[in-house]
Design a protein around this motif. Structure first.
Motif, PDB file in Angstrom:
ATOM      1  N   VAL A  99       0.801  -1.233   0.000  1.00 46.02           N
ATOM      2  CA  VAL A  99       0.000   0.000   0.000  1.00 46.02           C
ATOM      3  C   VAL A  99       0.826   1.271   0.000  1.00 46.02           C
ATOM      4  CG1 VAL A  99      -2.317  -0.462   0.804  1.00 46.02           C
ATOM      5  CG2 VAL A  99      -0.451  -0.481   2.453  1.00 46.02           C
ATOM      6  N   VAL A 100       1.853   1.313   0.835  1.00 49.48           N
ATOM      7  CA  VAL A 100       2.625   2.552   0.947  1.00 49.48           C
ATOM      8  C   VAL A 100       3.349   2.831  -0.373  1.00 49.48           C
ATOM      9  CG1 VAL A 100       4.447   3.731   2.187  1.00 49.48           C
ATOM     10  CG2 VAL A 100       2.921   2.199   3.413  1.00 49.48           C
ATOM     11  N   VAL A 101       3.960   1.776  -0.921  1.00 54.81           N
ATOM     12  CA  VAL A 101       4.685   1.922  -2.176  1.00 54.81           C
ATOM     13  C   VAL A 101       3.710   2.232  -3.305  1.00 54.81           C
ATOM     14  CG1 VAL A 101       6.340   0.814  -3.674  1.00 54.81           C
ATOM     15  CG2 VAL A 101       6.295   0.231  -1.268  1.00 54.81           C
ATOM     16  N   GLN A 102       2.539   1.625  -3.214  1.00 58.96           N
ATOM     17  CA  GLN A 102       1.494   1.884  -4.200  1.00 58.96           C
ATOM     18  C   GLN A 102       1.147   3.368  -4.230  1.00 58.96           C
ATOM     19  OE1 GLN A 102      -1.917  -0.820  -4.148  1.00 58.96           O
ATOM     20  NE2 GLN A 102      -3.256   0.916  -3.937  1.00 58.96           N
ATOM     21  N   ARG A 103       0.999   3.959  -3.055  1.00 60.54           N
ATOM     22  CA  ARG A 103       0.736   5.390  -2.988  1.00 60.54           C
ATOM     23  C   ARG A 103       1.851   6.179  -3.630  1.00 60.54           C
ATOM     24  NH1 ARG A 103      -2.385   8.448   0.448  1.00 60.54           N
ATOM     25  NH2 ARG A 103      -1.469  10.134  -0.737  1.00 60.54           N
ATOM     26  N   GLN A 104       3.101   5.781  -3.323  1.00 63.03           N
ATOM     27  CA  GLN A 104       4.241   6.524  -3.864  1.00 63.03           C
ATOM     28  C   GLN A 104       4.271   6.432  -5.386  1.00 63.03           C
ATOM     29  OE1 GLN A 104       7.393   4.614  -1.739  1.00 63.03           O
ATOM     30  NE2 GLN A 104       7.220   5.963   0.028  1.00 63.03           N
ATOM     31  N   ASP A 129       1.542   8.570  -6.802  1.00 59.78           N
ATOM     32  CA  ASP A 129       1.952   9.977  -6.685  1.00 59.78           C
ATOM     33  C   ASP A 129       2.945  10.328  -7.793  1.00 59.78           C
ATOM     34  OD1 ASP A 129       0.359  10.274  -4.480  1.00 59.78           O
ATOM     35  OD2 ASP A 129       1.976  10.358  -3.009  1.00 59.78           O
ATOM     36  N   SER A 159      -2.111   5.405   3.656  1.00 58.07           N
ATOM     37  CA  SER A 159      -1.886   4.960   2.280  1.00 58.07           C
ATOM     38  C   SER A 159      -3.068   4.222   1.683  1.00 58.07           C
ATOM     39  CB  SER A 159      -0.679   4.025   2.220  1.00 58.07           C
ATOM     40  OG  SER A 159       0.431   4.641   2.772  1.00 58.07           O
ATOM     41  N   LYS A 189      -0.459  14.269  -1.506  1.00 57.47           N
ATOM     42  CA  LYS A 189       0.685  13.382  -1.715  1.00 57.47           C
ATOM     43  C   LYS A 189       1.331  13.022  -0.382  1.00 57.47           C
ATOM     44  CE  LYS A 189       2.275  14.206  -6.375  1.00 57.47           C
ATOM     45  NZ  LYS A 189       0.969  14.485  -6.929  1.00 57.47           N
TER      46      LYS A 189
END
Lengths: 319, 335
Positions: free
Chosen positions: A187-192, A195, B258, B270
């Motif tokens: 999830v976190v990497v997905q957001r990055q 972005d 996230s 962001k």
């Protein structure tokens, strides 16, 4: 009036298999406006990745593009010669493929892979220019410049995906197709990664087609959503309106399946099994699973029509 | 609470490399929790890839032996059970794995995997009785036996295949099911159906679940307790309602922030987070390099768990005013 950069008209893609012809994509028409983000949603086997490949003219046998037109600006991509198409890929329309981690060459440094792509289109570009462009690309996808000197195995999944985005934008295309760019990521990497895609898209002013099955991700990222079911487009419209009130039952159910952080222990799946593209049901392909189906749905395929201004749907009941 | 399954301060270190380049990789350390024998529960174990959640699943299932600490079932360490106890353990603790494609032998019909379980554990006296059991189990997960049996794995969709695996686990009337990312490879539209059948096992049959996932939304939907892992260590543990709605550990906060919200009107800004995932913490808190609130002490030694609320603990120095607890006390927090 907004400029339409990509117009797809009546696209049909077939796969010839020993058990018959699979109509993977059937009568698909849509357009993409300049700088727009369009989400292409559907279950596995709905034909969404096939559309992505067809737009790039990368369908391999036993698949073939049966008919249709894909206008990028004024040129019909399906009528270009192979060489013209090769020059168009990356330069005017590019694809960030699914499972991008596997699309990088494991024995080449990142800089050489990016450099190859740039030189394949402009063989004479001076070395310094290519190097400068690579550094610039690394920065625009949020990676350190030194990452360009690494091999793919030294990078994490999210970093590899960002390298693939860098490759997709290295020639500043007008249209970027991202096929499930975050499906294997946390999830976190997905957001990055999302972005990153968002910011490069804004820098270039390019239009993006985001292929995927995660409606939550679509809600966060795109301007319009196109929903596929069994090879056909069943609905297209602005994302907020679709989430407020979808016109096609399939879209409605797809949104209802999304787990939320508001109610607990409330799971609503879509009953039944996705229609087989080898032997689609008569009438509307969704009618066996549709809780609102009427008699007409099993006999007559609904026309894909503009139900409300800017909102298209293929359902007898849509008003 | 009488624990049925107890993970006590478990750790797993993998040794890689040869004689000259030995490397140690700590996959899991100081993880403890328990599942009550008296009352069924659903415990989510959440974390990103590399957080050690699959290693933890394998430790619980007895596929891997812990390097430190122990896993007990009915009070017996899993590693030192006799044949009979091991057999009971293997029947009562069932697994559902991530990939519904790889668990099948493509040469056999899906019946095979179900029939084999019936035979190996002597669940039925006759073939007919066995067939009935299988059909019951399939119906319990929302599959029609006549449409499922007699087919080869490739003839079923990913969602159906995964539900057959749930049915297989169910056949053995287990007391605990360890589900390792059961829906991550399944289409969004089918996820709900599979999670629904898992939830039914808990509500209707009183089976406890250990739900291992990277997806906090489904963890929130399904579980009562949650443990978030970061690089093998417990970051935050407690009541799911509190942990997800008001996360305390900066890592849990990042995870929750996230989640793509399924609402186009609530677009998120962001993320401002250190992008360098490649730097792995040495001594100290493993999250220190990515943490927006990092303190000097975070880089000196790893924080203990602080009991910030009656049913909740967080491994972060920001909460050092709360009483510190030992990892083995985690079980006492869980309801």
């Amino acid at each position: 009036m907004t400029v339409e950069v990509l117009r797809v008209r009546d696209l049909r893609v077939r796969y010839d298999t020993p058990r018959g012809t699979v109509k993977a994509v059937e009568e698909v028409s849509f357009s993409l406006r300049q700088g727009e983000k369009l989400g292409l949603v559907g279950e596995s086997g709905s034909g969404k990745s096939t559309i992505a490949l067809a737009l790039m003219r990368l369908i391999r046998p036993p698949g073939r593009i049966e008919s249709g037109q894909v206008f990028l600006g004024d040129s019909n991509l399906l009528a270009l010669s192979d060489e013209q198409m090769r020059l168009t890929r990356f330069a005017r329309i590019s694809l960030v493929p699914q499972g991008a981690m596997n699309s990088l060459n494991p024995v080449m440094r990142i800089r050489h892979q990016l450099g190859d792509t740039i030189r394949a289109h402009d063989a004479d570009s001076p070395r310094q220019d290519v190097e400068a462009r690579i550094a610039e690309l690394m920065e625009s996808v949020g990676l350190r410049k030194s990452v360009a000197n690494m091999y793919p195995h030294e990078l994490s999944g999210g970093m590899k995906q960002r390298v693939c985005i860098a490759m997709g934008i290295c020639l500043r295309p007008q249209v970027i197709i991202a096929d499930e760019p975050t499906s294997a990521l946390d999830v976190v990497v997905q957001r990055q990664v999302m972005d990153t895609l968002d910011s490069v898209q804004a820098q270039l002013g390019a239009a993006v087609i985001l292929v995927g099955h995660d409606m939550g991700l679509m809600a966060q990222f795109v301007d319009r959503i196109a929903v596929m079911y069994a090879g056909r487009l069943v609905e297209i419209g602005p994302v907020e309106q679709i989430f407020d009130e979808s016109l096609h039952p399939y879209t409605r159910l797809l949104i209802a399946t999304l787990p939320s952080l508001e109610v607990r222990s409330a799971f609503r799946g879509i009953p039944g099994i996705a229609a087989s593209p080898l032997d689609p049901p008569n009438g509307c392909t969704f009618h066996p699973r549709c809780p609102w189906a009427i008699d007409r749905c099993s006999d007559e395929a609904p026309a894909y029509r503009e139900v409300r201004p800017g909102r298209w749907a293929a359902c007898h009941l849509a008003v | 609470m009488t624990p049925l399954l107890e993970v006590r301060d478990a750790g797993k270190v993998f040794h890689t490399g040869g004689f000259l380049h030995k490397k140690h990789h700590v996959a899991v350390e100081h993880v403890s929790f328990a599942i009550s024998a008296d009352r069924p529960s659903i415990t989510a174990i959440a974390g990103e890839s590399g957080s050690g959640k699959t290693t933890l699943a394998r430790l619980i299932l007895g596929i891997l032996r812990p390097s430190t600490g122990e896993i007990r079932y009915n009070g017996k360490p899993v590693g030192s059970m006799d044949r009979g106890e091991w057999r009971t353990f293997r029947r009562e603790v069932q697994a559902i794995f991530q990939d519904p494609f790889e668990v099948y032998n493509p040469f056999y019909k899906v019946d095979h995997t179900l029939v084999l379980s019936v035979q190996k554990f002597g669940l039925a006296k006759s073939r007919r009785e066995g067939r009935e059991l299988i059909e019951q189990a399939l119906r319990a997960v929302g599959l029609r036996p006549e449409e499922t049996l007699g087919r080869y794995p490739h003839q079923l969709s990913g969602g159906q295949r995964q539900r057959v695996m749930v049915a297989r686990a169910l056949l053995l009337k287990p007391r605990i099911i360890v589900a390792d990312e059961p829906v991550s490879m399944v289409d969004a539209s089918l996820r709900a159906t599979i999670l629904e059948s898992l939830l039914k096992l808990y509500t209707d049959l009183g089976i406890s679940l250990v739900y291992i996932t990277h997806d906090l939304t489904t963890a929130y939907q399904l579980s009562g307790n949650i443990i978030t892992l970061y690089q093998g260590a417990v970051a935050e543990v407690g009541d799911v309602e509190r942990v997800i709605k008001a996360p305390q550990h900066p890592y849990t906060q990042l995870l929750v922030a996230s989640i793509p919200m399924p609402n186009p009107k609530l677009r998120r800004a962001k993320l401002e987070v250190a992008q360098d995932e490649l730097i792995v913490g040495g001594v100290g808190c493993r999250f220190a390099n990515r943490c927006p609130h990092v303190l000097a002490e975070c880089r000196e030694s790893a924080p203990p768990l602080y009991r910030t609320e009656p049913n909740r603990a967080t491994a972060c120095y920001l909460y050092k005013s709360a009483p510190a607890i030992h990892a083995t006390e985690i079980a006492t927090l869980l309801q």
